[in-house]
Write a protein that holds these residues in place. Sequence first.
Motif, PDB file in Angstrom:
ATOM      1  N   GLU A  80      56.265  12.096  45.575  1.00 31.02           N
ATOM      2  CA  GLU A  80      56.282  13.601  45.122  1.00 31.02           C
ATOM      3  C   GLU A  80      54.847  14.025  44.389  1.00 31.02           C
ATOM      4  OE1 GLU A  80      58.251  13.790  40.848  1.00 31.02           O
ATOM      5  OE2 GLU A  80      59.895  13.578  43.008  1.00 31.02           O
ATOM      6  N   ILE A 114      56.858  18.023  42.946  1.00 36.59           N
ATOM      7  CA  ILE A 114      57.380  17.885  45.064  1.00 36.59           C
ATOM      8  C   ILE A 114      57.684  16.912  45.380  1.00 36.59           C
ATOM      9  CG2 ILE A 114      57.371  19.592  46.755  1.00 36.59           C
ATOM     10  CD1 ILE A 114      55.262  21.436  44.976  1.00 36.59           C
ATOM     11  N   PRO A 115      59.043  16.577  45.434  1.00 38.86           N
ATOM     12  CA  PRO A 115      59.658  15.554  46.869  1.00 38.86           C
ATOM     13  C   PRO A 115      58.824  16.162  48.100  1.00 38.86           C
ATOM     14  CG  PRO A 115      61.089  16.721  46.143  1.00 38.86           C
ATOM     15  CD  PRO A 115      60.297  17.523  45.266  1.00 38.86           C
ATOM     16  N   ASP A 136      59.237  19.616  52.660  1.00 37.19           N
ATOM     17  CA  ASP A 136      59.336  19.714  51.347  1.00 37.19           C
ATOM     18  C   ASP A 136      60.699  19.537  51.213  1.00 37.19           C
ATOM     19  OD1 ASP A 136      60.371  20.833  48.759  1.00 37.19           O
ATOM     20  OD2 ASP A 136      59.909  22.572  48.608  1.00 37.19           O
ATOM     21  N   SER A 196      62.394  19.031  48.914  1.00 36.43           N
ATOM     22  CA  SER A 196      62.591  19.472  46.985  1.00 36.43           C
ATOM     23  C   SER A 196      64.172  20.766  46.985  1.00 36.43           C
ATOM     24  CB  SER A 196      62.499  20.751  46.616  1.00 36.43           C
ATOM     25  OG  SER A 196      60.866  20.490  46.803  1.00 36.43           O
ATOM     26  N   GLU A 197      65.069  20.869  48.122  1.00 39.47           N
ATOM     27  CA  GLU A 197      66.627  21.154  48.312  1.00 39.47           C
ATOM     28  C   GLU A 197      67.099  20.282  47.742  1.00 39.47           C
ATOM     29  OE1 GLU A 197      68.916  24.003  51.458  1.00 39.47           O
ATOM     30  OE2 GLU A 197      67.259  24.278  51.109  1.00 39.47           O
ATOM     31  N   VAL A 257      66.908  17.199  47.498  1.00 35.54           N
ATOM     32  CA  VAL A 257      66.843  16.255  46.071  1.00 35.54           C
ATOM     33  C   VAL A 257      67.699  17.273  44.828  1.00 35.54           C
ATOM     34  CG1 VAL A 257      65.305  15.469  44.246  1.00 35.54           C
ATOM     35  CG2 VAL A 257      63.933  14.920  46.618  1.00 35.54           C
ATOM     36  N   ALA A 258      67.390  18.249  45.464  1.00 32.86           N
ATOM     37  CA  ALA A 258      68.757  18.910  43.819  1.00 32.86           C
ATOM     38  C   ALA A 258      69.394  18.799  44.931  1.00 32.86           C
ATOM     39  CB  ALA A 258      68.431  20.329  44.163  1.00 32.86           C
TER      40      ALA A 258
END
Length: 176
Positions: free
Chosen positions: A54, A58-59, A82, A84-85, A87-88
Amino acid sequence: MTESEGELFDLFGLKRENVLQKRIEEIFPKEMADFKKEMYERALNGESLTYEAELNGIPFLTAIGPIYKDGTVSEAYGFCVDLSERVAVETQLAESEQRFRSLMDHNIDPLFSLDLDGKFTTVNKACTVLTGYSETELLNMTFDPFMMPERKAIAIDQFNDALKGNSKMHEARIRH
């Protein structure tokens, strides 16, 4: 750094003009730079690898590997994706599972789920009290042995009806 481009690089807050021809330790925070330097050294020794990290919240997933010229490693490549999605979605799933588990664990009514064969896949504490079996025992059983003989055919019909998407409230008597 000999090349740099992409949306993720911009999301990191890094600008192409500020990183080209710079060393890793001039671009990234010390801990990240030390780690990346080790990864690139491994790539320069012929190893291909991936890692997750990260930066600036941002992961990302990075793949690093050697580039060969005339049979010898001449440089290393690296690219990032990326996460991020992902991880979310994982965070939402974990929160949902926690709410489900809380509902199951703290409900005074027996709650359970069954697979397509009628085998228990989830049971709460109230189920163990009602049936007299432990959670482990129940998770290795089907609902069939609990049905009273005179209600077994009705229970199986209700189960098959539920499999078709027709869920209803049913009253049942079971064996303890």
